[in-house]
Enzyme design. Structure first.
Site, PDB file in Angstrom:
ATOM      1  N   ARG A  88       0.844  -1.198   0.000  1.00 56.00           N
ATOM      2  CA  ARG A  88       0.000   0.000   0.000  1.00 56.00           C
ATOM      3  C   ARG A  88       0.879   1.249   0.000  1.00 56.00           C
ATOM      4  O   ARG A  88       0.617   2.212  -0.726  1.00 56.00           O
ATOM      5  CB  ARG A  88      -0.939   0.009   1.210  1.00 56.00           C
ATOM      6  CG  ARG A  88      -2.007  -1.064   1.161  1.00 56.00           C
ATOM      7  CD  ARG A  88      -2.917  -0.998   2.374  1.00 56.00           C
ATOM      8  NE  ARG A  88      -3.776   0.189   2.347  1.00 56.00           N
ATOM      9  CZ  ARG A  88      -4.522   0.586   3.368  1.00 56.00           C
ATOM     10  NH1 ARG A  88      -4.503  -0.090   4.516  1.00 56.00           N
ATOM     11  NH2 ARG A  88      -5.277   1.661   3.261  1.00 56.00           N
ATOM     12  N   CYS A  92      -1.553   6.062   9.296  1.00 59.47           N
ATOM     13  CA  CYS A  92      -1.860   4.790   8.639  1.00 59.47           C
ATOM     14  C   CYS A  92      -2.871   5.093   7.541  1.00 59.47           C
ATOM     15  O   CYS A  92      -2.721   6.062   6.817  1.00 59.47           O
ATOM     16  CB  CYS A  92      -2.404   3.782   9.656  1.00 59.47           C
ATOM     17  SG  CYS A  92      -3.784   4.411  10.648  1.00 59.47           S
TER      18      CYS A  92
END
Length: 279
Positions: free
Chosen positions: A177, A236
């Site tokens: 990611r 995050c």
């Protein structure tokens, strides 16, 4: 007080301790009813630990609830400022457990710990779980509405921090990611230019518990070097798993890093620069 507590500690099941079981996902309550620690209060990440955003571009997918709403939730759970709280989840504190710990610490509630290893630690220990839908008695006195959530930075501060060689911005999402190879939750893949990657699960043992404080200190120091803790920003996807790393840092004796609550879910929706490699 250590941010972590072991299942063998008698305070976990002490009647005076307030236990909170945090679940995430559409079937959260069903999983809770399948087994939880006796007298553990059911809490949900989406409804109790986050507001429902009108636009994730402003605050991300899991913005913090208003201070008044959070205080009302604590009151409903029977919590007063001096109560000892133990929180856990079924994801080894990678989801709701660490988020609630961080929120409580952020408003000044110091007497809170996370069960190391979460629900799995209890089942591994052979503890008998409850399937009751436990309902706490609300506190007689409302929990005072806090003045602020301390220890956060907004998107403007992250812009500055990511380009400052004296500060470190840590992205705790998995490597694919961060690198922009895949993005299952947000609209655009990649990462904040200047941010470094340290996958949150690197802080965990194969048994689903945190590494020792010494091992964690080494892990985090490899990432932040000599940067002052207060000059470190952790984020995050939506400000949840970052709390897992912030808890690990606290356990390692690294106190003061900040949380970017909006995280990638906010940044990626604001037409800002995006990096798609590790450079």
């Amino acid at each position: 007080m250590s941010p972590l507590i072991e299942i063998t500690d008698p305070r976990v099941l002490d009647p005076e301790t307030i236990l909170i079981d945090v679940r995430a996902g559409a079937n959260a309550h069903e999983r809770y009813l399948q087994g939880h620690l006796p007298n553990a209060i059911f809490a949900t990440l989406d409804d109790d630990l986050a507001a429902h955003p009108e636009d994730a571009a402003i605050g991300g997918r899991h913005p913090l609830p208003s201070l008044a709403d959070f205080a009302a939730t604590l009151t409903r759970w029977g919590i007063t400022p001096n109560k000892h709280i133990v929180v856990y989840d079924d994801k080894s504190a990678a989801m709701g457990g660490a988020r609630l710990w961080w929120m409580l610490r952020s408003i000044g509630h110091i007497n809170v710990q996370v069960l190391n290893g979460g629900l799995k630690a209890a089942t591994d220990e052979g503890l008998e779980l409850s399937t009751d839908d436990y309902q706490p008695k609300p506190a007689a006195t409302p929990y005072p509405i806090p003045a602020e959530y301390s220890g956060t930075v907004d998107i403007e501060e992250v812009k500055k921090a990511a380009s400052d060689e004296n500060r470190v911005v840590i992205d705790v999402r998995e490597g694919q990611r961060y690198q922009g190879i895949t993005e299952p939750l947000d609209l655009v893949a990649g990462h904040i230019p200047g941010a470094v990657n340290l996958f949150y699960s690197n802080s965990m043992s194969p048994e689903g518990k945190y590494l020792t404080s010494q091992a964690l200190a080494s892990l985090y120091k490899d990432t932040i070097g000599n940067t002052k803790p207060e000059d470190v920003v952790v984020h995050c996807g939506s400000g949840v798993t970052a709390c897992h790393t912030l808890l690990g840092m606290e356990h390692a004796g690294i106190t003061g890093p900040k949380l970017y609550v909006g995280s990638w879910s906010e940044w990626s929706r604001r037409d800002l620069p995006i990096a798609t490699n590790t450079k």
